[in-house]
Design an enzyme around this catalytic site. Structure first.
Site, PDB file in Angstrom:
ATOM      1  N   LYS A   1       0.844  -1.360   0.029  1.00 40.82           N
ATOM      2  CA  LYS A   1      -0.107   0.025   0.113  1.00 40.82           C
ATOM      3  C   LYS A   1       0.998   1.264  -0.073  1.00 40.82           C
ATOM      4  O   LYS A   1       0.705   2.363  -0.803  1.00 40.82           O
ATOM      5  CB  LYS A   1      -0.930   0.076   1.134  1.00 40.82           C
ATOM      6  CG  LYS A   1      -1.939  -1.002   1.030  1.00 40.82           C
ATOM      7  CD  LYS A   1      -2.952  -0.751   2.212  1.00 40.82           C
ATOM      8  CE  LYS A   1      -2.702  -0.867   3.683  1.00 40.82           C
ATOM      9  NZ  LYS A   1      -2.028  -2.257   4.075  1.00 40.82           N
TER      10      LYS A   1
ATOM     11  N   ARG B   1      -9.741   3.020   8.889  1.00 40.45           N
ATOM     12  CA  ARG B   1      -9.194   1.396   9.480  1.00 40.45           C
ATOM     13  C   ARG B   1     -10.520   0.460   9.602  1.00 40.45           C
ATOM     14  O   ARG B   1     -10.341  -0.665   9.766  1.00 40.45           O
ATOM     15  CB  ARG B   1      -8.191   1.586  10.706  1.00 40.45           C
ATOM     16  CG  ARG B   1      -7.551   0.403  10.863  1.00 40.45           C
ATOM     17  CD  ARG B   1      -6.835   0.814  12.298  1.00 40.45           C
ATOM     18  NE  ARG B   1      -7.686   1.116  13.491  1.00 40.45           N
ATOM     19  CZ  ARG B   1      -7.315   1.649  14.585  1.00 40.45           C
ATOM     20  NH1 ARG B   1      -6.258   2.510  14.478  1.00 40.45           N
ATOM     21  NH2 ARG B   1      -8.366   2.139  15.381  1.00 40.45           N
TER      22      ARG B   1
ATOM     23  N   ARG C   1      11.351 -10.616   5.035  1.00 44.00           N
ATOM     24  CA  ARG C   1      12.432  -9.230   5.180  1.00 44.00           C
ATOM     25  C   ARG C   1      13.271  -9.573   6.107  1.00 44.00           C
ATOM     26  O   ARG C   1      13.249  -9.957   7.060  1.00 44.00           O
ATOM     27  CB  ARG C   1      11.500  -8.228   5.584  1.00 44.00           C
ATOM     28  CG  ARG C   1      10.623  -7.740   4.553  1.00 44.00           C
ATOM     29  CD  ARG C   1      10.012  -6.217   4.750  1.00 44.00           C
ATOM     30  NE  ARG C   1       9.137  -6.387   5.979  1.00 44.00           N
ATOM     31  CZ  ARG C   1       8.020  -5.647   5.877  1.00 44.00           C
ATOM     32  NH1 ARG C   1       7.620  -5.057   5.075  1.00 44.00           N
ATOM     33  NH2 ARG C   1       7.207  -5.655   7.057  1.00 44.00           N
TER      34      ARG C   1
ATOM     35  N   ARG D   1      12.865  -8.671  12.272  1.00 47.92           N
ATOM     36  CA  ARG D   1      11.960  -8.035  13.056  1.00 47.92           C
ATOM     37  C   ARG D   1      10.981  -8.819  13.738  1.00 47.92           C
ATOM     38  O   ARG D   1      10.281  -9.685  13.296  1.00 47.92           O
ATOM     39  CB  ARG D   1      11.303  -6.574  12.643  1.00 47.92           C
ATOM     40  CG  ARG D   1      12.285  -5.605  12.402  1.00 47.92           C
ATOM     41  CD  ARG D   1      11.424  -4.271  11.885  1.00 47.92           C
ATOM     42  NE  ARG D   1      10.514  -4.902  10.961  1.00 47.92           N
ATOM     43  CZ  ARG D   1       9.626  -3.739  10.496  1.00 47.92           C
ATOM     44  NH1 ARG D   1       9.790  -2.591  10.807  1.00 47.92           N
ATOM     45  NH2 ARG D   1       8.557  -4.095   9.934  1.00 47.92           N
TER      46      ARG D   1
ATOM     47  N   ARG E   1      -1.621 -10.274  12.607  1.00 46.82           N
ATOM     48  CA  ARG E   1      -1.996  -8.997  11.882  1.00 46.82           C
ATOM     49  C   ARG E   1      -2.962  -9.194  10.817  1.00 46.82           C
ATOM     50  O   ARG E   1      -3.838  -8.289  10.748  1.00 46.82           O
ATOM     51  CB  ARG E   1      -0.558  -8.333  11.235  1.00 46.82           C
ATOM     52  CG  ARG E   1       0.152  -7.669  12.350  1.00 46.82           C
ATOM     53  CD  ARG E   1       1.724  -7.410  11.852  1.00 46.82           C
ATOM     54  NE  ARG E   1       1.703  -6.435  10.690  1.00 46.82           N
ATOM     55  CZ  ARG E   1       2.623  -6.303   9.980  1.00 46.82           C
ATOM     56  NH1 ARG E   1       3.602  -6.717  10.099  1.00 46.82           N
ATOM     57  NH2 ARG E   1       2.464  -5.132   9.171  1.00 46.82           N
TER      58      ARG E   1
END
Length: 215
Positions: free
Chosen positions: A13, A88, A127, A161, A172
């Site tokens: 996004k 949201r 990542r 992370r 999430r």
């Protein structure tokens, strides 16, 4: 144009919002930037948001809505904007409708970036970030470092992370499905949703989005 961009974490996004806003000559308004700006400037809304965040609590909708309204009222947003991360949830979407109705304008489109869930997990969980400089980002599949675990730029250690770990990513996604995804049906009822397949190269996804807006 007045556009809302939605999609799960890892859909790209932020990247797409920046490209689209530039192409359309409208400001990219992201929730993260709103919070950072208000907190750093010490606005009343920023102080309220910080008090909740410091206590480890969610910032109430009314504070987020207030920040978004203030930003949309700025001169550079007079002819349109691209909202990224707001609304949201359905409550925020209803509030946004109310604000725009008050101004005598409406949304032109809601772009829904569609990515399979397994691809989202693969994108985020793969990542790796440099400990010396967090702007140095690699990926175990899509952007491998020359030497595993070592930053190509400065030789720093690459790490994953906690937010990027698979278990956290799936949590999430659950939050996204529960809280944010319902706004797609909310806007579909207004015939505003344009679904964009978000797999492929960044420029290909941008072109799909622009074609959908023209259509």
């Amino acid at each position: 144009m007045r556009i809302v961009l939605v999609g799960p974490p890892g859909a790209g996004k932020g990247t797409q919002a920046a490209f689209l806003a530039k192409k359309l000559s409208i400001p990219h308004i992201s929730t993260g930037d709103l919070f950072r700006a208000n907190i750093s400037q010490g606005t009343e809304l920023g102080k309220r948001a910080k008090s909740y965040m410091d206590a480890g609590n969610l910032v109430p909708d009314e504070v987020t809505i207030g920040m978004a309204k203030d930003r949309m009222e700025q001169e550079d947003a007079a002819n349109g904007f691209l909202l990224d991360g707001f609304p949201r949830n359905v409550g925020q979407a209803e509030a946004l409708d109310g604000i725009l109705k008050e101004w005598g304008v409406r949304l032109d489109a809601v772009l829904d970036l569609e990515v399979p869930e397994d691809e989202v997990v693969k994108r985020i969980a793969g990542r790796r970030i440099c400990r010396n400089d967090s702007s140095h980002v690699f990926h175990v599949t899509y952007s491998k470092p020359k030497q595993e675990g070592v930053c190509d730029v400065c030789g720093g250690e690459l790490y994953q992370r906690d937010d990027d770990k698979e278990e956290t990513v799936r949590k999430r996604l659950e939050v996204y499905h529960t809280e944010t995804e319902p706004i797609i049906d909310f806007y579909r009822a207004q015939d505003l949703v344009k679904t964009i397949p978000a797999l492929g190269k960044v420029n290909e996804v941008t072109e799909r989005a622009l074609a959908a807006l023209e259509g």
